[in-house]
Design a protein around this motif. Structure first.
Motif, PDB file in Angstrom:
ATOM      1  N   VAL A 194       0.836  -1.197   0.000  1.00  0.00           N
ATOM      2  CA  VAL A 194       0.000   0.000   0.000  1.00  0.00           C
ATOM      3  C   VAL A 194       0.873   1.250   0.000  1.00  0.00           C
ATOM      4  O   VAL A 194       0.628   2.206  -0.757  1.00  0.00           O
ATOM      5  N   VAL A 195       1.903   1.252   0.832  1.00  0.00           N
ATOM      6  CA  VAL A 195       2.822   2.394   0.880  1.00  0.00           C
ATOM      7  C   VAL A 195       3.465   2.616  -0.489  1.00  0.00           C
ATOM      8  O   VAL A 195       3.533   3.753  -0.990  1.00  0.00           O
ATOM      9  N   ALA A 196       3.930   1.532  -1.110  1.00  0.00           N
ATOM     10  CA  ALA A 196       4.564   1.653  -2.426  1.00  0.00           C
ATOM     11  C   ALA A 196       3.586   2.193  -3.462  1.00  0.00           C
ATOM     12  O   ALA A 196       3.947   3.019  -4.309  1.00  0.00           O
ATOM     13  N   ALA A 197       2.348   1.735  -3.404  1.00  0.00           N
ATOM     14  CA  ALA A 197       1.344   2.189  -4.367  1.00  0.00           C
ATOM     15  C   ALA A 197       1.133   3.694  -4.260  1.00  0.00           C
ATOM     16  O   ALA A 197       1.104   4.414  -5.276  1.00  0.00           O
ATOM     17  N   PHE A 198       1.002   4.201  -3.041  1.00  0.00           N
ATOM     18  CA  PHE A 198       0.727   5.625  -2.901  1.00  0.00           C
ATOM     19  C   PHE A 198       1.967   6.482  -3.122  1.00  0.00           C
ATOM     20  O   PHE A 198       1.849   7.671  -3.464  1.00  0.00           O
ATOM     21  N   GLU A 199       3.142   5.901  -2.992  1.00  0.00           N
ATOM     22  CA  GLU A 199       4.334   6.628  -3.411  1.00  0.00           C
ATOM     23  C   GLU A 199       4.317   6.835  -4.928  1.00  0.00           C
ATOM     24  O   GLU A 199       4.675   7.910  -5.430  1.00  0.00           O
ATOM     25  N   LEU A 200       3.874   5.833  -5.654  1.00  0.00           N
ATOM     26  CA  LEU A 200       3.779   5.954  -7.107  1.00  0.00           C
ATOM     27  C   LEU A 200       2.653   6.893  -7.524  1.00  0.00           C
ATOM     28  O   LEU A 200       2.684   7.454  -8.627  1.00  0.00           O
ATOM     29  N   LEU A 201       1.661   7.063  -6.662  1.00  0.00           N
ATOM     30  CA  LEU A 201       0.519   7.921  -6.979  1.00  0.00           C
ATOM     31  C   LEU A 201       0.693   9.351  -6.463  1.00  0.00           C
ATOM     32  O   LEU A 201      -0.178  10.195  -6.672  1.00  0.00           O
ATOM     33  N   ALA A 202       1.797   9.617  -5.805  1.00  0.00           N
ATOM     34  CA  ALA A 202       2.018  10.950  -5.254  1.00  0.00           C
ATOM     35  C   ALA A 202       1.959  12.002  -6.364  1.00  0.00           C
ATOM     36  O   ALA A 202       2.548  11.838  -7.432  1.00  0.00           O
ATOM     37  N   GLY A 203       1.213  13.062  -6.119  1.00  0.00           N
ATOM     38  CA  GLY A 203       1.150  14.161  -7.063  1.00  0.00           C
ATOM     39  C   GLY A 203       0.116  14.031  -8.157  1.00  0.00           C
ATOM     40  O   GLY A 203       0.008  14.912  -9.014  1.00  0.00           O
ATOM     41  N   VAL A 204      -0.694  12.957  -8.154  1.00  0.00           N
ATOM     42  CA  VAL A 204      -1.732  12.847  -9.188  1.00  0.00           C
ATOM     43  C   VAL A 204      -2.788  13.920  -8.961  1.00  0.00           C
ATOM     44  O   VAL A 204      -3.003  14.394  -7.840  1.00  0.00           O
ATOM     45  N   ASP A 205      -3.440  14.300 -10.053  1.00  0.00           N
ATOM     46  CA  ASP A 205      -4.473  15.336  -9.970  1.00  0.00           C
ATOM     47  C   ASP A 205      -5.860  14.769  -9.739  1.00  0.00           C
ATOM     48  O   ASP A 205      -6.785  15.496  -9.360  1.00  0.00           O
ATOM     49  N   ARG A 206      -6.016  13.481  -9.992  1.00  0.00           N
ATOM     50  CA  ARG A 206      -7.292  12.792  -9.783  1.00  0.00           C
ATOM     51  C   ARG A 206      -6.971  11.301  -9.646  1.00  0.00           C
ATOM     52  O   ARG A 206      -5.921  10.852 -10.086  1.00  0.00           O
ATOM     53  N   LEU A 207      -7.882  10.545  -9.028  1.00  0.00           N
ATOM     54  CA  LEU A 207      -7.604   9.133  -8.747  1.00  0.00           C
ATOM     55  C   LEU A 207      -8.821   8.280  -9.064  1.00  0.00           C
ATOM     56  O   LEU A 207      -9.953   8.643  -8.718  1.00  0.00           O
ATOM     57  N   ILE A 208      -8.565   7.144  -9.689  1.00  0.00           N
ATOM     58  CA  ILE A 208      -9.585   6.121  -9.916  1.00  0.00           C
ATOM     59  C   ILE A 208      -9.170   4.872  -9.145  1.00  0.00           C
ATOM     60  O   ILE A 208      -8.052   4.375  -9.310  1.00  0.00           O
ATOM     61  N   ILE A 209     -10.062   4.383  -8.302  1.00  0.00           N
ATOM     62  CA  ILE A 209      -9.821   3.133  -7.559  1.00  0.00           C
ATOM     63  C   ILE A 209     -10.714   2.061  -8.159  1.00  0.00           C
ATOM     64  O   ILE A 209     -11.947   2.173  -8.105  1.00  0.00           O
ATOM     65  N   ASP A 210     -10.109   1.050  -8.723  1.00  0.00           N
ATOM     66  CA  ASP A 210     -10.851   0.001  -9.420  1.00  0.00           C
ATOM     67  C   ASP A 210     -11.039  -1.200  -8.491  1.00  0.00           C
ATOM     68  O   ASP A 210     -10.088  -1.919  -8.192  1.00  0.00           O
ATOM     69  N   LEU A 211     -12.287  -1.400  -8.047  1.00  0.00           N
ATOM     70  CA  LEU A 211     -12.622  -2.518  -7.147  1.00  0.00           C
ATOM     71  C   LEU A 211     -13.488  -3.565  -7.845  1.00  0.00           C
ATOM     72  O   LEU A 211     -14.077  -4.419  -7.182  1.00  0.00           O
ATOM     73  N   ARG A 212     -13.533  -3.515  -9.162  1.00  0.00           N
ATOM     74  CA  ARG A 212     -14.455  -4.398  -9.885  1.00  0.00           C
ATOM     75  C   ARG A 212     -14.119  -5.875  -9.709  1.00  0.00           C
ATOM     76  O   ARG A 212     -15.019  -6.721  -9.778  1.00  0.00           O
ATOM     77  N   ALA A 213     -12.867  -6.207  -9.468  1.00  0.00           N
ATOM     78  CA  ALA A 213     -12.477  -7.602  -9.234  1.00  0.00           C
ATOM     79  C   ALA A 213     -12.093  -7.842  -7.782  1.00  0.00           C
ATOM     80  O   ALA A 213     -11.505  -8.876  -7.456  1.00  0.00           O
ATOM     81  N   GLY A 214     -12.447  -6.897  -6.894  1.00  0.00           N
ATOM     82  CA  GLY A 214     -12.099  -7.026  -5.485  1.00  0.00           C
ATOM     83  C   GLY A 214     -13.159  -7.794  -4.716  1.00  0.00           C
ATOM     84  O   GLY A 214     -14.291  -7.338  -4.600  1.00  0.00           O
TER      85      GLY A 214
END
Length: 289
Positions: A121-141
């Motif tokens: 989770v930490v690694a994921a949000f490090e890669l997402l740092a600075g995005v202007d908008r976010l899509i969270i895809d839970l369709r296969a969750g």
């Protein structure tokens, strides 16, 4: 009743979150044929699950066939989840930057226990740092644990701790879940869309429900599966397990949960078109085929 029926009846009676409903469930088990549990465990599990869910359609209450062998000891489960966490990266299935600095985070098939999922989770949000908008895809969750959901929400719900939900056991014991605002959290100014399908279930539903209830995300897609009750897992035979809901979720904003009704999208559409709808909602160009 066979010995197997009696054991299942006792486990449901002693542990199911709603004692009055447990009585009706147990009454329906008396004539279930479980004599083939050793020779055809998969069919026995299916037959038991059908009857267990007949009273109130609780999809978390089920018998499960595990060909590799039922896990009976805490150490077995710890080793199982540890291996799974590495194989599925704690549930972080995909992290990507789309056009116009739009982040995409896909969670599937479920979130691992928090101490195993945290590094992913930490690694994921490090890669997402600075995005202007976010899509969270839970369709296969298909699931997860509330501790990991709270960890993820700690990146999305601002600078102060947020009370997400309580888990209330059948004896009235309450366990609270709060966010811990993460160092790499996204600003509240970053809009979020959450994608769902009819297969989105359990812990992944909680993530969508929390963000929707707090007005933090627009949910787009299909109504989810409707499973809000956390479970304990009991060994029945060498290859059969029983999962029994032992508490109910109470969201702090709504005072209820998504059991049976699912998470209702703000924008309803077919799951396969949800990403396009999210991009349109966020004002982002569609992905080229």
């Amino acid at each position: 009743m066979t010995n197997l029926n009696e054991r299942i009846a006792a486990l449901v009676s002693e542990n199911y979150v709603f004692p009055d409903v447990a009585e009706a469930i147990v009454a329906g088990l008396a004539d279930v044929d479980t004599t083939a549990a050793d020779t055809d465990p998969a069919e026995t599990a299916a037959r038991l699950t059908e009857r267990l869910q007949a009273v109130n359609q609780d999809r978390h209450l089920r018998a499960r066939y595990r060909p590799s062998g039922a896990l009976s000891r805490p150490d077995d489960w710890e080793q199982h989840y540890a291996a799974e966490a590495v194989r599925i990266a704690g549930g972080i299935n995909r992290v990507e930057r789309l056009a116009d600095n739009t982040g995409l985070l896909a969670i599937a098939p479920y979130t691992s226990p928090v101490h195993m999922a945290e590094r992913y989770v930490v690694a994921a949000f490090e890669l997402l740092a600075g995005v202007d908008r976010l899509i969270i895809d839970l369709r296969a969750g298909r699931g997860g644990v509330p501790e990991t959901v709270a960890l993820i929400c700690g990146y999305l719900l601002g600078n102060e701790p947020v009370h997400l939900q309580d888990l209330v056991s059948r004896d009235g014991t309450v366990r609270q879940f709060w966010t811990n605002p993460a160092a790499g959290r996204l600003p509240l100014s970053v809009p979020i869309c959450v994608l769902t399908s009819a297969n989105t279930f359990s812990g992944c539903e909680e993530l969508a429900y929390n963000l929707q209830a707090h007005g933090r995300a627009t949910v787009i897609g299909e109504r989810t599966g409707g499973g809000a009750h956390p479970v304990d897992i009991f060994e029945l035979t060498d290859t059969l397990e029983l999962t029994v809901p032992i508490a109910r979720s109470v969201n702090i904003v709504t005072g209820t949960n998504w059991e049976q009704v699912g998470v209702i999208p703000d924008i309803e559409c077919q799951a396969e078109t949800a990403l396009d709808h999210a991009l349109k909602t966020l004002g982002t160009p569609p992905i080229e085929p």
